[in-house]
Design an enzyme around this catalytic site. Structure first.
Site, mmCIF file in Angstrom:
data_model
loop_
_atom_site.group_PDB
_atom_site.id
_atom_site.type_symbol
_atom_site.label_atom_id
_atom_site.label_comp_id
_atom_site.label_asym_id
_atom_site.label_seq_id
_atom_site.Cartn_x
_atom_site.Cartn_y
_atom_site.Cartn_z
ATOM 1 N N CYS A 10 0.742 -1.380 0.106
ATOM 2 C CA CYS A 10 -0.229 0.392 0.477
ATOM 3 C C CYS A 10 0.971 1.111 -0.102
ATOM 4 C CB CYS A 10 -0.932 -0.266 1.257
ATOM 5 S SG CYS A 10 -2.054 1.448 1.321
ATOM 6 N N ARG A 24 -18.326 -2.826 17.281
ATOM 7 C CA ARG A 24 -17.578 -3.861 17.265
ATOM 8 C C ARG A 24 -15.960 -3.863 17.887
ATOM 9 N NH1 ARG A 24 -17.111 -3.837 11.973
ATOM 10 N NH2 ARG A 24 -19.022 -5.280 11.270
ATOM 11 N N CYS A 62 0.188 4.895 6.858
ATOM 12 C CA CYS A 62 -0.535 4.486 8.130
ATOM 13 C C CYS A 62 0.942 4.369 9.329
ATOM 14 C CB CYS A 62 -1.281 3.691 7.833
ATOM 15 S SG CYS A 62 -2.816 4.942 7.148
ATOM 16 N N CYS A 101 -19.631 -6.257 3.067
ATOM 17 C CA CYS A 101 -18.625 -5.041 3.827
ATOM 18 C C CYS A 101 -17.270 -5.075 2.700
ATOM 19 C CB CYS A 101 -18.418 -4.901 4.897
ATOM 20 S SG CYS A 101 -17.724 -3.111 5.992
ATOM 21 N N CYS A 107 -16.339 -9.440 5.500
ATOM 22 C CA CYS A 107 -15.679 -7.985 5.056
ATOM 23 C C CYS A 107 -14.693 -8.293 4.109
ATOM 24 C CB CYS A 107 -15.702 -7.581 5.830
ATOM 25 S SG CYS A 107 -16.875 -7.247 7.221
ATOM 26 N N CYS A 152 0.679 0.525 10.194
ATOM 27 C CA CYS A 152 -0.020 -0.680 9.179
ATOM 28 C C CYS A 152 0.832 -1.863 8.899
ATOM 29 C CB CYS A 152 -0.807 -0.247 8.277
ATOM 30 S SG CYS A 152 -1.791 -1.365 7.324
ATOM 31 N N CYS A 198 -19.269 1.984 7.287
ATOM 32 C CA CYS A 198 -18.633 1.193 8.826
ATOM 33 C C CYS A 198 -17.286 2.210 9.255
ATOM 34 C CB CYS A 198 -18.221 -0.370 8.673
ATOM 35 S SG CYS A 198 -17.082 -1.036 9.892
#
Length: 322
Positions: free
Chosen positions: A57, A264, A61, A132, A101, A64, A192
């Protein structure tokens, strides 16, 4: 500060903090009362998360393992084949999951990937499951295509407060996140959206994160609360873990501020004791991810979750009840 029935609540930090800082027993009592008003207190919704495209990616972040910026040791993969995704969803349904998801490590989907993404959504929907996806930033046209394919939820976390956001991510802004959330709402999809705690933020940042979510034109239907899993090679590899009581307080506050939302327990459950998870359920958490991995991180084994549910008298939510 709860909303008058039929009106939209408008929260600020002062009001939210006053509730957050209540004596612990009072906070949990209030959260449980709100929870019982909207949900079956002994049912928990089960979701399964699959990484359909892992690693590489371009975002930075700091938490991550999938970021190309950090030496986490994770190898990038191509987008999974549609048939394999649907097969994994079928297994998840048979294991009791009601929502599937799918996550891809992208800044945002490219046009060449959209046909496969649409086919995945349609395939999982055909199994009778809620769908999702989390694919990064969306433009209005992409949001519309996902909606037309039948996508129920789009996940796009704000991660933390606007103040602290720049300490964690520099390749996209807090406003970018909110813009994508707006595109999702405009086409009529459910949202979400939650965040991660234990990244070195202050209590005020955690509260501000929830204030932002509760003050959206419509609060998210699903609010994942993640506890940081420190990943070797990432900037947050040595972050101090959040105090368990502080985490439970945040779950309770989320339940009170967003009474109709699923709250969640997401990443970090492997580091939570059974007692901590039990407190979270009492505080209003009513959804978890099941399966042994969450994208690339470990998650409790399903037999461990089943054993905990049995001890607590909790049952999985039926598909028909959603």
């Amino acid at each position: 500060m709860e909303a008058i029935k039929g009106a939209s609540p408008r929260w600020n930090r002062k009001a939210a903090e006053a509730i957050h800082d209540l004596p612990f027993n009072d906070l949990l009592f209030r959260a449980q009362a709100v929870h019982r008003a909207y949900f079956d207190q002994n049912r928990v919704q089960l979701s399964r998360l699959l990484s359909i495209k892992t690693g590489g990616c371009p975002e930075d972040c700091g938490y991550c393992s999938q970021s190309a910026h950090y030496p986490s040791g994770l190898k990038a993969s191509k987008l999974m084949e549609v048939e394999r995704v649907v097969a994994e969803a079928r297994k998840a349904r048979e294991a009791g999951a009601t929502r599937y998801c799918m996550g891809a490590a992208w800044r945002g989907p490219k046009e060449r990937d959209m046909e496969a993404i649409v086919a995945m959504i349609e395939g999982v929907k055909a199994l009778g499951m809620e769908t999702c996806m989390t694919l990064g930033i969306l433009d209005p046209g992409q949001a519309q295509r996902l909606k037309q394919a039948g996508l129920d939820y789009y996940n796009h976390n704000i991660d933390t407060s606007e103040r602290y956001y720049g300490e964690i991510i520099s390749t996209r802004t807090f406003a970018d996140r909110l813009e994508t959330l707006g595109h999702i709402r405009e086409v009529g999809m459910k949202v979400c959206c939650g965040g991660i705690v234990g990244m070195g933020e202050e209590k005020a940042d955690r509260i501000d994160m929830l204030v932002t979510l509760a003050n959206l034109p419509e609060p998210p239907e699903s609010v994942p609360i993640n506890m940081l899993i420190p990943i070797p090679g990432t900037p947050l590899a040595r972050a101090e873990p959040i105090d368990p009581i502080a985490f439970v307080r945040l779950v309770a506050l989320a339940r009170i501020m967003m009474p109709k939302s699923d709250v969640r327990l997401s990443a970090g459950r492997t580091a939570m004791s059974d007692e901590m998870q039990a407190l979270c359920f009492f505080a209003g958490a009513n959804s978890i991810f099941v399966g042994d991995t969450l994208l690339t991180a470990e998650n409790p084994q399903e037999d461990k979750d089943s054993a905990l549910f049995s001890r607590l008298g909790i049952k999985p939510m039926d598909r028909e009840a959603q």
